[in-house]
Design a protein around this motif. Structure first.
Motif, PDB file in Angstrom:
ATOM      1  N   GLU A 167      80.598  -5.155  66.599  1.00 25.46           N
ATOM      2  CA  GLU A 167      82.109  -5.904  66.741  1.00 25.46           C
ATOM      3  C   GLU A 167      83.221  -5.009  67.144  1.00 25.46           C
ATOM      4  OE1 GLU A 167      82.989  -7.356  62.971  1.00 25.46           O
ATOM      5  OE2 GLU A 167      81.432  -8.827  62.491  1.00 25.46           O
ATOM      6  N   SER A 168      83.184  -3.599  67.017  1.00 23.01           N
ATOM      7  CA  SER A 168      84.010  -2.766  67.554  1.00 23.01           C
ATOM      8  C   SER A 168      83.991  -2.836  69.037  1.00 23.01           C
ATOM      9  CB  SER A 168      84.045  -1.458  66.740  1.00 23.01           C
ATOM     10  OG  SER A 168      82.974  -1.007  67.220  1.00 23.01           O
ATOM     11  N   TYR A 169      82.825  -2.645  69.545  1.00 22.72           N
ATOM     12  CA  TYR A 169      82.652  -2.888  71.021  1.00 22.72           C
ATOM     13  C   TYR A 169      83.449  -4.093  71.709  1.00 22.72           C
ATOM     14  CZ  TYR A 169      80.122  -2.721  75.585  1.00 22.72           C
ATOM     15  OH  TYR A 169      79.770  -2.510  76.889  1.00 22.72           O
ATOM     16  N   GLU A 170      82.922  -5.131  71.257  1.00 17.66           N
ATOM     17  CA  GLU A 170      83.375  -6.600  71.687  1.00 17.66           C
ATOM     18  C   GLU A 170      84.971  -6.630  71.467  1.00 17.66           C
ATOM     19  OE1 GLU A 170      83.034 -11.376  71.015  1.00 17.66           O
ATOM     20  OE2 GLU A 170      81.476  -9.974  70.169  1.00 17.66           O
ATOM     21  N   SER A 171      85.524  -6.225  70.225  1.00 17.48           N
ATOM     22  CA  SER A 171      86.927  -5.905  69.986  1.00 17.48           C
ATOM     23  C   SER A 171      87.737  -5.288  71.201  1.00 17.48           C
ATOM     24  CB  SER A 171      87.322  -5.567  68.589  1.00 17.48           C
ATOM     25  OG  SER A 171      88.814  -5.561  68.358  1.00 17.48           O
ATOM     26  N   ALA A 172      87.128  -3.983  71.331  1.00 19.99           N
ATOM     27  CA  ALA A 172      87.694  -3.150  72.527  1.00 19.99           C
ATOM     28  C   ALA A 172      87.645  -3.770  73.797  1.00 19.99           C
ATOM     29  CB  ALA A 172      86.871  -1.815  72.684  1.00 19.99           C
TER      30      ALA A 172
ATOM     31  N   GLN B 252      87.652  -6.907  74.267  1.00 16.14           N
ATOM     32  CA  GLN B 252      88.582  -8.191  74.350  1.00 16.14           C
ATOM     33  C   GLN B 252      90.088  -7.643  74.644  1.00 16.14           C
ATOM     34  OE1 GLN B 252      87.767 -11.269  75.041  1.00 16.14           O
ATOM     35  NE2 GLN B 252      85.642 -11.230  74.351  1.00 16.14           N
ATOM     36  N   ARG B 253      90.448  -6.424  73.947  1.00 14.15           N
ATOM     37  CA  ARG B 253      91.823  -6.091  74.085  1.00 14.15           C
ATOM     38  C   ARG B 253      91.999  -5.446  75.418  1.00 14.15           C
ATOM     39  NH1 ARG B 253      96.787  -6.565  73.895  1.00 14.15           N
ATOM     40  NH2 ARG B 253      97.829  -4.776  73.970  1.00 14.15           N
TER      41      ARG B 253
ATOM     42  N   GLU C 252      92.650  -8.459  77.808  1.00 10.86           N
ATOM     43  CA  GLU C 252      93.958  -8.829  77.930  1.00 10.86           C
ATOM     44  C   GLU C 252      95.051  -8.210  78.527  1.00 10.86           C
ATOM     45  OE1 GLU C 252      94.786  -8.623  73.635  1.00 10.86           O
ATOM     46  OE2 GLU C 252      93.287 -10.410  73.191  1.00 10.86           O
TER      47      GLU C 252
ATOM     48  N   ALA D  28      88.703   3.388  70.849  1.00 11.83           N
ATOM     49  CA  ALA D  28      87.693   2.516  70.508  1.00 11.83           C
ATOM     50  C   ALA D  28      86.771   3.340  69.352  1.00 11.83           C
ATOM     51  CB  ALA D  28      86.787   2.097  71.627  1.00 11.83           C
TER      52      ALA D  28
END
Length: 331
Positions: A117-122, A124-125, A128, A250
């Motif tokens: 999840e931290s990979y996908e979150s990084a 996505q940020r 943006e 990240a």
């Protein structure tokens, strides 16, 4: 606007000699749960990006094609370089082949990453920020005073400075200060933003790359004009000079698998055997004994044997460079 995973596949992996050779660099070694690092890169980004674009060289492209075929992936783009001109040119070719507003997620093909999840979150940020017109790099939380990586000094998402590979004491100081990150070599930006910044800071790289791209035949670049492109890394060309830079700190698990120390740690976590003093054998089933040695790695291939202390793993590049000069058939 599309989101495109640009995979750079041209590295040599000289610090992993004799496993990694020019004929089969480290990203194509199927030693990671039976998959290659190239395959793992493609698979972890498929759900994040609409398209995949491989930028490689004429010597390795058949290995990329074989890896993709074994994954059952046929829908991808490919740019084949006639001569390696470093990462600035490789990324420029990718950006020139895309639409101006396309978001490029640039990833090396030789890193081991746990896609949690931290990979996908990084990602996505970073996406943006890229949509806002920034050029984004990913900073990884250091876990040890590593001398084989570059570092990014940051204040939140603002980049204060870049630092080349430090000595041991400096790396420890970076670790203690807490606002320094490993430079992952992964980037995210709009194609047009990158090209504008490159044209500003390195106009010759931009113009020569553009000329080479305009003469591409199918997906293959020509060697004569490619050799006119200055060979420079994307870090020196753009990342360390642009005012549009941002960093996404990240926390995902990451390694560039750039040394036998990294390979040792990975194999150990997979249950690969070592003796009571931490010595490891790779590449042979011959019974091997170590006396008076600790944390030593023996690597054997058909034509070479390498023995090294784990903490001296970065020195393998010096051996590679000497062999490239004196015994090129071994590299």
């Amino acid at each position: 606007m599309s989101t495109i995973n640009v995979i750079l596949s041209g590295g040599l992996g000289s610090r992993l000699w004799p496993l990694s050779r020019k004929s089969r660099p480290k990203q194509y070694l199927p030693i990671f749960e039976g998959e290659t690092l190239f395959q793992k890169t493609v698979l972890r980004n498929r759900s994040l990006c609409e398209q995949v674009l491989i930028v490689g060289n004429k010597d390795n492209c058949h290995l990329s094609q074989k890896d993709l075929e074994s994954l059952g992936i046929k829908d991808y783009g490919e740019i084949i370089e006639a001569a390696p001109r470093n990462t600035a040119a490789a990324i420029t070719f990718a950006a020139l082949s895309c639409q101006p507003d396309d978001i490029l997620f640039v990833t090396p093909s030789d890193q081991l990453i746990i896609p949690d999840e931290s990979y996908e979150s990084a990602f996505q940020r970073a996406k943006e920020l890229a949509e806002e017109g920034f050029i984004v790099t990913f900073g990884l939380q250091p876990t040890r005073p590593e001398t084989g990586y570059g570092y990014i000094e940051a204040d939140g998402e603002d980049v204060k400075s870049f630092h080349e590979k430090p000595d041991k004491n400096t790396a420890q100081e970076f670790l203690d200060r807490g606002n320094f990150y490993w430079n992952s070599g992964m980037f995210c930006f709009k194609a047009s933003v990158f090209l504008d910044e490159l044209a500003h800071f390195e106009p010759n790289v931009y113009l020569k790359s553009l000329q080479a791209f305009q003469q591409i035949e199918g997906n293959r670049l020509k060697e004569d004009i490619s050799l006119e492109i200055p060979s420079i890394s994307v870090d020196f060309a753009v990342m360390e000079r642009t005012e549009k830079i941002k960093v996404v700190p990240a926390e995902f698990e990451w390694s560039d698998m750039g040394s036998f120390e990294s390979i040792y740690e990975y194999l150990s976590k997979q249950g690969y055997p070592t003796d009571d003093l931490g010595n490891m054998v790779i590449g042979t089933k011959l019974h091997t004994e170590f006396t008076g040695l600790t944390n030593t790695i023996l690597i054997q291939t058909e034509d070479a044997i390498l023995v090294l202390k784990k903490e001296n793993a970065q020195d393998v590049k010096k051996i590679y460079e000497r062999l490239e000069r004196d015994k090129p058939g071994l590299v």
